[in-house]
Design a protein around this motif. Structure first.
Motif, short mmCIF file in Angstrom:
data_model
loop_
_atom_site.label_atom_id
_atom_site.label_comp_id
_atom_site.label_asym_id
_atom_site.label_seq_id
_atom_site.Cartn_x
_atom_site.Cartn_y
_atom_site.Cartn_z
N GLU A 102 0.83 -1.21 0.00
CA GLU A 102 0.00 0.00 0.00
C GLU A 102 0.87 1.26 0.00
OE1 GLU A 102 -3.39 2.33 2.68
OE2 GLU A 102 -2.86 0.25 3.15
N ILE A 103 0.64 2.13 -0.99
CA ILE A 103 1.30 3.43 -1.01
C ILE A 103 0.47 4.39 -0.17
CG2 ILE A 103 1.97 5.38 -2.46
CD1 ILE A 103 2.41 3.41 -4.74
N VAL A 104 1.13 5.07 0.77
CA VAL A 104 0.40 5.95 1.67
C VAL A 104 0.69 7.43 1.42
CG1 VAL A 104 0.18 4.22 3.48
CG2 VAL A 104 2.20 5.70 3.45
N GLN A 163 3.28 1.69 3.27
CA GLN A 163 2.72 1.59 4.62
C GLN A 163 3.75 1.05 5.62
OE1 GLN A 163 -0.48 -1.26 5.23
NE2 GLN A 163 -1.63 0.25 6.41
N ASN A 164 4.66 0.22 5.13
CA ASN A 164 5.68 -0.35 6.03
C ASN A 164 6.83 0.62 6.30
OD1 ASN A 164 7.21 -0.33 3.69
ND2 ASN A 164 7.29 -2.57 3.47
N GLY A 165 6.73 1.86 5.77
CA GLY A 165 7.73 2.87 6.02
C GLY A 165 8.81 2.97 4.95
N GLN A 166 8.80 2.06 3.99
CA GLN A 166 9.83 2.07 2.95
C GLN A 166 9.66 3.27 2.01
OE1 GLN A 166 9.88 -1.31 0.28
NE2 GLN A 166 11.99 -0.93 -0.37
N LYS A 167 10.78 3.91 1.70
CA LYS A 167 10.81 5.02 0.75
C LYS A 167 11.28 4.49 -0.60
CE LYS A 167 13.05 9.57 0.19
NZ LYS A 167 14.02 10.52 0.82
#
Length: 458
Positions: A23-25, A35-39
């Motif tokens: 999921e892109i947030v 969503q997992n914080g990855q950039k």
């Protein structure tokens, strides 16, 4: 493969059933965040769409302003127009590039292709030549996924289920794929002559009086991987179309609107322009669904002198909000001289790819223009033999790249005679030199990581 549990429970029919989509947030500049914080660096703009990157406040303001101050919806079949639609068309066509003077705005690239084909057929009816219903397209091409667009697309795997619907009035000639199709001792000039002769022979076989148009991508996109034609190809094609009064339809949905360093990719081909052109993707920078058909003044003149109208239309054609957003996009591109950045950074990207990626094992060809580049992979650089399709090499490279925070575009299935394993790199027009270095570094690492598992087998 088993169906992924998330996909099974989602009420969206996802395009792939076998993996949980991330999921892109949020998004900012050339990056988006999961969503997992990855950039993640968006080095492909989706499928070459988000040309200004993500989170553009000016475009958001333009959308909000339009909704607050203007009409939400205007039906294109009504006796009304609106400022947003007229302004976008004026920005694109005020200078009448190549004689293009009118626009039709629709929602998707596929719709634009359908509209272009119908426009060509109507043109010949208005000219008193209704028998001109044959179209010539190119093998391993892609012009969209509706039934009409698939009929002129040489994409075998996407056409497979729908063969019974495919039109019998579309014939295919070879693409200008010099890397694999040019003979060992054949010059570019000789290759162009051969392809031009094949095209002309097809027109003569069908009968020139029966041919409505020839459709081609100016720079091929996902099927052949950012493939420009060899010099002189489109000059020869344009001359043949003129000789037999065949409409030249250029598909620039993916490669146009600045992607190659000029607003229209055909401007680099030394031709006066097409008779009909499709545009999309970068037109609205992904902020809104929008594509278009641009037509030469002679097309309008024929319709005006004949029925006096367009025999085509959609409910959401020329949607005011979409046009307002795209107007903001196009103003930013012009104000910030982003085509100059595309050219300059495109030169930088080409150098980096050739220096860092070219020498790697299994890298066969590097090609493109502007900020629209692809790397093709082969088992052997001399024979140019392709990897087995079932290996899905390019998709593995895409997966390994994503693990390190790089989003690129891979092969989109089997398209024809040549299986083309490639990845596409087409970052936003705002990309910096330092970001390009990071993109190529991550791509190199992903290719090396994937190759380590292949070296024992090849």
């Amino acid at each position: 493969m088993p169906t992924d549990p998330f996909v099974a429970n989602s009420h969206i029919l996802h395009r792939s059933f076998h993996a949980t989509p991330s999921e892109i947030v949020a998004g900012e500049g050339i990056y988006f965040y999961l969503q997992n914080g990855q950039k993640v660096i968006d080095a492909s703009c989706g499928p070459s769409v988000a040309c200004l990157g993500h989170s553009q406040p000016e475009i958001a303001d333009a959308i909000s302003s339009h909704l607050h101050q203007n009409i939400a919806y205007v039906y294109s079949g009504s006796p009304y127009t609106n400022r947003a639609t007229e302004e976008l068309a004026n920005i694109l066509l005020a200078d009448k590039p190549g004689g293009l003077s009118k626009a039709i705005f629709v929602n998707s690239g596929s719709e634009a292709t359908d509209a272009a084909l119908k426009l060509a057929v109507q043109y010949w009816h208005e000219r008193g030549q209704p028998q001109r219903t044959k179209f010539i397209a190119r093998k391993q091409s892609y012009h969209g996924n509706t039934i009409g667009a698939l009929c002129v697309s040489g994409h075998e795997s996407r056409r497979e289920f729908y063969q019974d619907f495919m039109s019998s009035n579309v014939l295919f000639v070879d693409p200008c794929y010099a890397y694999r199709m040019k003979g060992g001792q054949e010059s570019d000039e000789g290759f162009v002559r051969r392809l031009a002769r094949q095209f002309e022979d097809e027109i003569l076989r069908l009968g020139p009086a029966n041919v409505a148009g020839f459709i081609a991508e100016t720079v091929s996109g996902t099927t052949l991987g950012c493939l420009p034609a060899v010099p002189g190809y489109f000059t020869a094609i344009r001359a043949i179309c003129d000789r037999y009064d065949v409409l030249l339809i250029l598909d620039e949905i993916m490669c146009g609107m600045g992607k190659t360093g000029t607003m229209h990719a055909w401007e680099q081909e030394g031709i006066r322009g097409p008779d009909i052109q499709t545009i999309g993707k970068a037109l609205g920078a992904g902020c809104v669904p929008l594509s278009g058909v641009l037509l030469h003044q002679k097309i309008f003149d024929a319709l005006s002198a004949g029925s006096g109208g367009l025999a085509h239309g959609h409910t959401f054609q020329a949607h005011p909000l979409a046009c307002a957003a795209a107007t903001a996009v196009q103003k930013i591109i012009r104000r910030d001289n982003l085509l100059e950045n595309v050219t300059n950074k495109g030169n930088k990207l080409e150098c980096l790819l050739r220096q860092e990626i070219g020498p790697l094992p299994f890298v066969g060809d590097i090609r493109g223009r502007g900020l629209f580049w692809a790397v093709e992979f082969v088992v052997d650089k001399e024979s140019k033999a392709s990897f087995p399709r079932e290996l899905q090499l390019s998709n593995k490279i895409v997966e390994n790249a994503l693990k390190t925070g790089l989003n690129i575009l891979g092969n989109l299935g089997h398209t024809g005679t040549y299986y083309v394993d490639h990845v596409i790199i087409c970052p936003p027009y705002i990309v910096t030199a330092r970001e390009l270095e990071q993109i190529v570094s991550l791509l190199k690492a992903a290719i090396i990581e994937t190759n380590q598992h292949l070296l024992t087998n090849f």
